[in-house]
Design a protein around this motif. Structure first.
Motif, mmCIF file in Angstrom:
data_model
loop_
_atom_site.group_PDB
_atom_site.id
_atom_site.type_symbol
_atom_site.label_atom_id
_atom_site.label_comp_id
_atom_site.label_asym_id
_atom_site.label_seq_id
_atom_site.Cartn_x
_atom_site.Cartn_y
_atom_site.Cartn_z
ATOM 1 N N ASN B 240 4.757 -27.884 -24.316
ATOM 2 C CA ASN B 240 3.917 -28.155 -23.155
ATOM 3 C C ASN B 240 3.558 -29.631 -22.990
ATOM 4 O O ASN B 240 3.095 -30.055 -21.949
ATOM 5 N N ALA B 241 3.803 -30.399 -24.030
ATOM 6 C CA ALA B 241 3.514 -31.836 -23.954
ATOM 7 C C ALA B 241 4.547 -32.550 -23.081
ATOM 8 O O ALA B 241 4.331 -33.669 -22.651
ATOM 9 N N LYS B 245 3.338 -32.384 -14.510
ATOM 10 C CA LYS B 245 2.585 -31.701 -13.463
ATOM 11 C C LYS B 245 2.152 -32.728 -12.420
ATOM 12 O O LYS B 245 1.992 -33.907 -12.732
ATOM 13 N N SER B 246 1.975 -32.254 -11.204
ATOM 14 C CA SER B 246 1.663 -33.155 -10.094
ATOM 15 C C SER B 246 0.425 -34.009 -10.385
ATOM 16 O O SER B 246 0.376 -35.195 -10.064
ATOM 17 N N LYS B 247 -0.572 -33.412 -11.013
ATOM 18 C CA LYS B 247 -1.821 -34.111 -11.301
ATOM 19 C C LYS B 247 -1.592 -35.350 -12.181
ATOM 20 O O LYS B 247 -2.284 -36.364 -12.046
ATOM 21 N N ILE B 268 9.525 -29.576 -15.287
ATOM 22 C CA ILE B 268 8.815 -30.120 -14.130
ATOM 23 C C ILE B 268 8.161 -28.938 -13.428
ATOM 24 O O ILE B 268 8.860 -28.035 -12.960
ATOM 25 N N ASP B 269 6.840 -28.941 -13.389
ATOM 26 C CA ASP B 269 6.116 -27.858 -12.723
ATOM 27 C C ASP B 269 6.497 -27.837 -11.241
ATOM 28 O O ASP B 269 6.718 -28.887 -10.635
ATOM 29 N N GLN B 270 6.565 -26.632 -10.673
ATOM 30 C CA GLN B 270 6.962 -26.535 -9.261
ATOM 31 C C GLN B 270 5.997 -27.252 -8.324
ATOM 32 O O GLN B 270 6.375 -27.605 -7.211
ATOM 33 N N PRO B 276 5.473 -36.242 -2.817
ATOM 34 C CA PRO B 276 6.507 -37.133 -2.263
ATOM 35 C C PRO B 276 7.216 -37.981 -3.320
ATOM 36 O O PRO B 276 8.264 -38.578 -3.039
ATOM 37 N N LYS B 277 6.663 -38.018 -4.527
ATOM 38 C CA LYS B 277 7.316 -38.803 -5.583
ATOM 39 C C LYS B 277 8.438 -38.029 -6.274
ATOM 40 O O LYS B 277 9.176 -38.596 -7.082
#
Lengths: 151, 302
Positions: B240-241, B245-247, B268-270, B276-277
């Motif tokens: 998980n490291a 994630k988008s955040k 890569i989380d959905q 946009p990146k």
């Protein structure tokens, strides 16, 4: 008491390869393809050596090598020394040098390399000489001294 | 570059990279639907790779060329015991260019020495996949406007990942700064770090994605595969490291883009897809233009 020590006789003309590690003798014979040489050859092995512990020596009558050919043995006998003899006199001393490219002698240690799966002569670029490292021309992986296997 | 095979990313110089990128830009702006008319390209896939094969075949068809070949060795004479040597000798008579993928490392180099027909390596085991690297370079150049002096984060399996190794070799020609983010078991091999040291390029190894992320121009994600770990507990602890994630992208540079050679699993989380990146799907599209450029260039048509 008479000295009964066996002397390997001197040669009149030819090449003496000295300072071969004893365990590398048969590899040297195979690399130089001495099986096919029809001149007189004398081998000595497990001889005492201060430098190597046990060493081997090869005396070849009327046989001379070109540098590229003899340098191949540097892979297994990096400290080997050559004495070139003419009329019982050493006219030249040479040390062997690992060549820049090695063709068809060593095996690539990568089991997934194409050379281990199809009939192909191996080919390596020497990327390190002192501690021999060979880079395979095909799979681009490194075969080091520890894993070096002579075909 | 005419008639010169592309087997390894190091077969091309920095100038070659830039020329291919410029050509890909041309193909993207102005498709050339007839340039490959009367040309036959063989796609020899000795192991399946649907994405790569379709990308090459699409590139050929978009230029008006013809494609022959096979998509895995079961549907070819390899299944009957034919050697690679024989296959290449025969197929060379039928085509102007060979695109090949093979499970054995060095297979493409060997093939390129057997024939006067140029060979493009579409992957040889864990060794090389140069068109992937060129499409990565194209994606970077397109999004950053340059390849010079960029900061590249490489995340995930840096030990076995051939894409990161080739990208490192290519980007090192452009004064890049690298961050290597991986678990201990999958660190960047010493030989690549030694190479960067020799060139005087800076790199930092870290265990988490977060630190220094605000300096990144590119985050290049790769898959961390469970089977690479000798200790399954270690895998569970670390997996998980290395999930983006988008955040985590808050506070990153405006020009920053996330790349991934695909396929992804969960690294890569959905929720990043909507950011946009995220650039990985466009990156896959870029593969068509770069392959058009490589094919046209090798066939001497551009």
């Amino acid at each position: 008491m008479k000295n009964k020590k066996l002397e390997v006789s001197a040669i009149e003309n030819g090449t003496v390869i000295d300072h071969i590690p004893a365990k590398a003798l048969f590899k040297v014979i195979s690399i130089l393809n001495l099986e096919k040489v029809d001149r007189q050859i004398t081998f000595g092995t497990n001889l005492d050596s201060k430098k190597l512990g046990k060493k081997a020596i090869v005396k070849l009558s009327d046989t001379f090598f070109i540098d590229n050919e003899i340098n191949k043995i540097a892979l297994v006998a990096p400290q080997a020394k050559l004495n070139i003899i003419r009329d019982y006199i050493v006219i030249e001393k040479k040390v062997v040098e690992v060549p820049e490219e090695i063709m068809g002698i060593a095996k690539c240690m990568n089991p997934k390399c194409i050379t281990n799966n199809e009939k192909i002569a191996t080919r390596f670029r020497v990327v390190s000489r002192r501690d021999v490292k060979l880079k395979c021309h095909y799979c681009e992986k490194i075969t080091d001294q520890e894993h070096l296997e002579i075909i | 570059m005419k008639n010169k095979s592309l087997v390894s990313i190091t077969d091309y110089s920095k100038e070659d990279y830039l020329r291919i990128i410029a050509l890909a830009e041309e193909f993207e702006a102005r498709p050339d639907p007839a340039i490959l008319k009367d040309k036959v390209v063989a796609t020899l896939f000795f192991e399946p790779s649907t994405r790569t094969r379709l990308s090459f075949e699409s590139a050929v068809l978009k230029m008006g060329g013809n494609v022959i070949g096979f998509s895995d060795s079961n549907s070819s004479s390899v299944a009957k015991g034919e050697t690679l040597y024989d296959t290449i000798k025969i197929v060379s008579n039928y085509c102007d260019l060979i695109v090949m993928r093979h499970p054995m490392e060095g297979a493409a180099r060997f093939a390129s020495e057997l024939t006067s027909v140029p060979v493009i390596n579409a992957g040889d085991g864990a060794n090389q996949h140069p068109t992937q690297t060129l499409l990565d370079l194209y994606s970077i150049a397109k999004t950053q406007g340059t390849l010079e002096n960029l900061t590249i984060f490489m995340v995930g399996d840096l030990k076995y990942g051939r894409t990161v190794h080739s990208l490192l070799m290519a980007m090192s020609q452009f004064q890049a700064t690298f961050y290597f983010i991986s678990p201990d078991e999958l660190k960047m091999p010493e030989e690549y770090k030694y190479y960067l040291n020799c060139l005087g390029l800076k790199y930092t190894e870290q265990k988490e994605i977060g630190p220094n992320i605000e300096t990144a121009d590119i985050i290049y994600m790769t898959r961390v595969q469970k089977e690479r770990f000798s200790d399954p507990i270690e895998y569970e602890r670390t997996k998980n490291a290395y999930v983006l994630k988008s955040k985590m992208l808050e506070g990153t540079r405006d020009n920053m883009k996330v790349l991934h050679p695909l396929p992804r699993v969960n690294e890569i989380d959905q929720d990043v897809d909507r950011n946009p990146k995220a650039y990985y799907f466009t990156q896959a599209l870029n593969g068509i233009f770069i392959r058009q450029a490589i094919i046209a260039s090798i066939l001497g048509l551009k």
